[in-house]
Design a protein around this motif. Structure first.
Motif, PDB file in Angstrom:
ATOM      1  N   ILE A  57       0.829  -1.197   0.000  1.00  6.67           N
ATOM      2  CA  ILE A  57       0.000   0.000   0.000  1.00  6.67           C
ATOM      3  C   ILE A  57       0.871   1.259   0.000  1.00  6.67           C
ATOM      4  O   ILE A  57       2.059   1.217   0.306  1.00  6.67           O
ATOM      5  CB  ILE A  57      -0.971   0.043   1.209  1.00  6.67           C
ATOM      6  N   ALA A  58       0.236   2.357  -0.368  1.00  2.36           N
ATOM      7  CA  ALA A  58       0.850   3.678  -0.246  1.00  2.36           C
ATOM      8  C   ALA A  58      -0.049   4.510   0.653  1.00  2.36           C
ATOM      9  O   ALA A  58      -1.265   4.329   0.659  1.00  2.36           O
ATOM     10  CB  ALA A  58       0.994   4.342  -1.614  1.00  2.36           C
ATOM     11  N   THR A  59       0.550   5.379   1.414  1.00  4.69           N
ATOM     12  CA  THR A  59      -0.240   6.327   2.189  1.00  4.69           C
ATOM     13  C   THR A  59       0.335   7.720   2.008  1.00  4.69           C
ATOM     14  O   THR A  59       1.545   7.923   2.111  1.00  4.69           O
ATOM     15  CB  THR A  59      -0.302   5.971   3.687  1.00  4.69           C
ATOM     16  N   VAL A  60      -0.542   8.655   1.683  1.00  7.66           N
ATOM     17  CA  VAL A  60      -0.153  10.066   1.627  1.00  7.66           C
ATOM     18  C   VAL A  60      -0.894  10.807   2.744  1.00  7.66           C
ATOM     19  O   VAL A  60      -1.196  11.983   2.644  1.00  7.66           O
ATOM     20  CB  VAL A  60      -0.428  10.692   0.244  1.00  7.66           C
ATOM     21  N   ASN A  61      -1.190  10.066   3.791  1.00  8.06           N
ATOM     22  CA  ASN A  61      -1.851  10.573   4.994  1.00  8.06           C
ATOM     23  C   ASN A  61      -0.961  10.211   6.181  1.00  8.06           C
ATOM     24  O   ASN A  61      -0.852   9.047   6.561  1.00  8.06           O
ATOM     25  CB  ASN A  61      -3.242   9.949   5.144  1.00  8.06           C
ATOM     26  N   TYR A 101       1.457  15.091  -1.255  1.00 14.77           N
ATOM     27  CA  TYR A 101       0.217  14.368  -0.958  1.00 14.77           C
ATOM     28  C   TYR A 101      -0.898  14.765  -1.924  1.00 14.77           C
ATOM     29  O   TYR A 101      -1.848  14.012  -2.133  1.00 14.77           O
ATOM     30  CB  TYR A 101      -0.225  14.637   0.485  1.00 14.77           C
ATOM     31  N   LYS A 102      -0.802  15.947  -2.516  1.00 14.74           N
ATOM     32  CA  LYS A 102      -1.842  16.411  -3.450  1.00 14.74           C
ATOM     33  C   LYS A 102      -1.766  15.701  -4.794  1.00 14.74           C
ATOM     34  O   LYS A 102      -2.790  15.390  -5.404  1.00 14.74           O
ATOM     35  CB  LYS A 102      -1.713  17.919  -3.677  1.00 14.74           C
ATOM     36  N   SER A 122     -10.641  15.435   2.960  1.00 13.87           N
ATOM     37  CA  SER A 122     -10.878  16.815   2.535  1.00 13.87           C
ATOM     38  C   SER A 122      -9.617  17.641   2.730  1.00 13.87           C
ATOM     39  O   SER A 122      -8.881  17.901   1.781  1.00 13.87           O
ATOM     40  CB  SER A 122     -12.057  17.423   3.307  1.00 13.87           C
ATOM     41  N   SER A 123      -9.340  18.033   3.970  1.00 10.92           N
ATOM     42  CA  SER A 123      -8.114  18.780   4.240  1.00 10.92           C
ATOM     43  C   SER A 123      -6.902  17.911   3.934  1.00 10.92           C
ATOM     44  O   SER A 123      -6.889  16.709   4.211  1.00 10.92           O
ATOM     45  CB  SER A 123      -8.090  19.220   5.707  1.00 10.92           C
ATOM     46  N   ARG A 124      -5.868  18.500   3.332  1.00 15.94           N
ATOM     47  CA  ARG A 124      -4.653  17.789   2.963  1.00 15.94           C
ATOM     48  C   ARG A 124      -4.981  16.539   2.154  1.00 15.94           C
ATOM     49  O   ARG A 124      -4.494  15.438   2.437  1.00 15.94           O
ATOM     50  CB  ARG A 124      -3.823  17.434   4.193  1.00 15.94           C
ATOM     51  N   SER A 125      -5.806  16.697   1.134  1.00 11.29           N
ATOM     52  CA  SER A 125      -6.207  15.572   0.315  1.00 11.29           C
ATOM     53  C   SER A 125      -5.890  15.838  -1.142  1.00 11.29           C
ATOM     54  O   SER A 125      -5.285  16.844  -1.489  1.00 11.29           O
ATOM     55  CB  SER A 125      -7.704  15.304   0.498  1.00 11.29           C
ATOM     56  N   MET A 126      -6.305  14.924  -1.993  1.00 13.50           N
ATOM     57  CA  MET A 126      -6.104  15.064  -3.425  1.00 13.50           C
ATOM     58  C   MET A 126      -7.450  15.288  -4.106  1.00 13.50           C
ATOM     59  O   MET A 126      -8.511  15.017  -3.542  1.00 13.50           O
ATOM     60  CB  MET A 126      -5.437  13.808  -3.992  1.00 13.50           C
ATOM     61  N   LEU A 145      -9.380   7.905   4.227  1.00 15.12           N
ATOM     62  CA  LEU A 145      -9.569   7.716   5.663  1.00 15.12           C
ATOM     63  C   LEU A 145      -8.755   8.774   6.398  1.00 15.12           C
ATOM     64  O   LEU A 145      -7.531   8.767   6.340  1.00 15.12           O
ATOM     65  CB  LEU A 145      -9.125   6.316   6.097  1.00 15.12           C
ATOM     66  N   ASP A 146      -9.430   9.686   7.109  1.00 13.76           N
ATOM     67  CA  ASP A 146      -8.726  10.783   7.775  1.00 13.76           C
ATOM     68  C   ASP A 146      -7.837  10.307   8.915  1.00 13.76           C
ATOM     69  O   ASP A 146      -6.713  10.769   9.091  1.00 13.76           O
ATOM     70  CB  ASP A 146      -9.723  11.810   8.321  1.00 13.76           C
ATOM     71  N   CYS A 147      -8.376   9.428   9.754  1.00 12.69           N
ATOM     72  CA  CYS A 147      -7.651   8.925  10.935  1.00 12.69           C
ATOM     73  C   CYS A 147      -7.291  10.050  11.898  1.00 12.69           C
ATOM     74  O   CYS A 147      -6.224  10.049  12.529  1.00 12.69           O
ATOM     75  CB  CYS A 147      -6.401   8.145  10.525  1.00 12.69           C
TER      76      CYS A 147
END
Length: 357
Positions: A57-61, A101-102, A122-126, A145-147
């Motif tokens: 997996i990749a996470t940009v969160n 992350y965008k 939403s915030s800091r998302s693509m 998933l914000d977490c």
């Protein structure tokens, strides 16, 4: 010491660079059947079907990345954004750097064999366009998933559905028990506090103030005190989580009612002084009467106001109000590190400022 966050602004064209689409091989290499699926509910309430098993997996969160380490599943992450690498180099420093992350680099993610990419909602998302390009060009599904915030524990519960680890649930239960225990202590200690001090909470990054619709402001109000912003704005705070009252209205309210505290959320990668100076510039030289003269202005480390360490930030705020907790914020960080395998250190988690010059 956590280094400053450096967020590179990458061109969206990176997603489609390199010509032909790369076909993702969802086999994990040991003959496991990939026909099984599971439904995950994302932060927005959408049902997302995910094909199992998920091995890469990749996470940009960054919040999701932190929780994956807490539950012992960080080895599933093969690619991540530059911010996460900068914050957790000891954990994710060897992962493929996807850039911003965008606009994460889809070609690099595909080359790393990424099956699923996790981002915020939403915030800091693509953008939806970026998400579509990842799926269309590279076969990489996006899971939002914000977490963090009020849905944090629910989001992590959903995240665990894709984690093939026998003890991940146990580790998450241990985290929840620790967090819930601290929050319970905050509530007990704050229950004996008297009065209803007025406060403002500044989000220095946006150069604005949290209103009553924000999760962070709701958490502060539940500890103690009265949010002054709604009255300052005459109830016209809108639907955003922040708003920008005039400096004159802040000053008028303070003269009539008194603002006892001003909290400021620090800026990622910046000094606390820089966050404090946001308030100075916002007020443009006009003194906030009581908070300035009584020295009741505080900058709090942004890392402990959202995500897995949010309970540390709540203890900071409870201490400001006068609630006595049996562990200091720094002790909580040390306990967090030893409990969940991190090496987070901070020179200061909270700093008080005496006056606006």
């Amino acid at each position: 010491m956590k280094t400053g966050m450096i967020v590179a602004i990458c061109l969206a064209a990176l997603l489609v660079a390199g010509g032909a689409a790369v076909i993702i091989n969802n086999q994990n290499g040991n003959g496991e059947d990939t026909g099984r699926t599971i439904t995950v509910k994302d932060t927005l309430g959408n049902d997302v079907t995910v094909e199992l098993p998920i091995k890469r997996i990749a996470t940009v969160n960054t919040h999701a990345a932190e929780f994956l380490e807490i539950v012992g599943a960080s080895d599933l992450v093969v690619a991540t954004d530059d911010s996460t690498i900068d914050i957790f180099p000891e954990i994710y420093g060897e992962c493929v750097d996807l850039g911003s992350y965008k606009t994460p680099n889809g070609e690099l993610a595909a080359d790393a064999g990424v099956q699923l990419l996790i981002c915020q909602s939403s915030s800091r998302s693509m953008s939806a366009e970026t998400e579509s390009a990842l799926m269309k060009n590279y076969g990489i599904k996006v899971l939002r998933l914000d977490c963090y915030g009020s849905n944090m524990l629910d989001d992590v519960t959903e995240l665990l559905k894709i984690v093939d680890s026998s003890d991940a649930d146990d580790k998450f239960d241990a985290y929840k028990a620790k967090r819930n225990g601290i929050i319970s202590k905050i509530a007990d200690a704050a229950s004996s506090l008297t009065g209803e001090p007025g406060y403002l909470f500044m989000f220095a990054t946006r150069n604005s103030f949290y209103n009553t619709s924000s999760e962070l402001n709701t958490a502060v109000s539940s500890i103690h005190g009265k949010d002054a912003l709604t009255t300052i704005m005459g109830g016209n705070i809108g639907t955003s989580v922040t708003c920008k009252p005039s400096k004159e209205s802040i000053l008028d309210y303070d003269s009539e009612n008194g603002i006892d505290y001003v909290f400021i959320r620090s800026i990622e990668g910046k000094s606390m002084d820089e966050a404090y100076n946001k308030l100075v510039k916002y007020m443009d030289g006009l003194d906030l009467d009581r908070p300035v003269k009584e020295g009741r202005i505080f900058v709090i480390e942004t890392d402990v106001l959202a995500g897995a360490k949010d309970y540390v930030g709540l203890v900071c705020i409870a201490n400001i109000f006068g609630a006595e907790i049996d562990m200091t914020p720094q002790q909580l960080i040390e306990d967090y590190n030893s409990s969940f395998g991190f090496s987070e250190t901070y020179d200061v988690l909270m700093k008080e400022y005496a006056a606006i010059a």
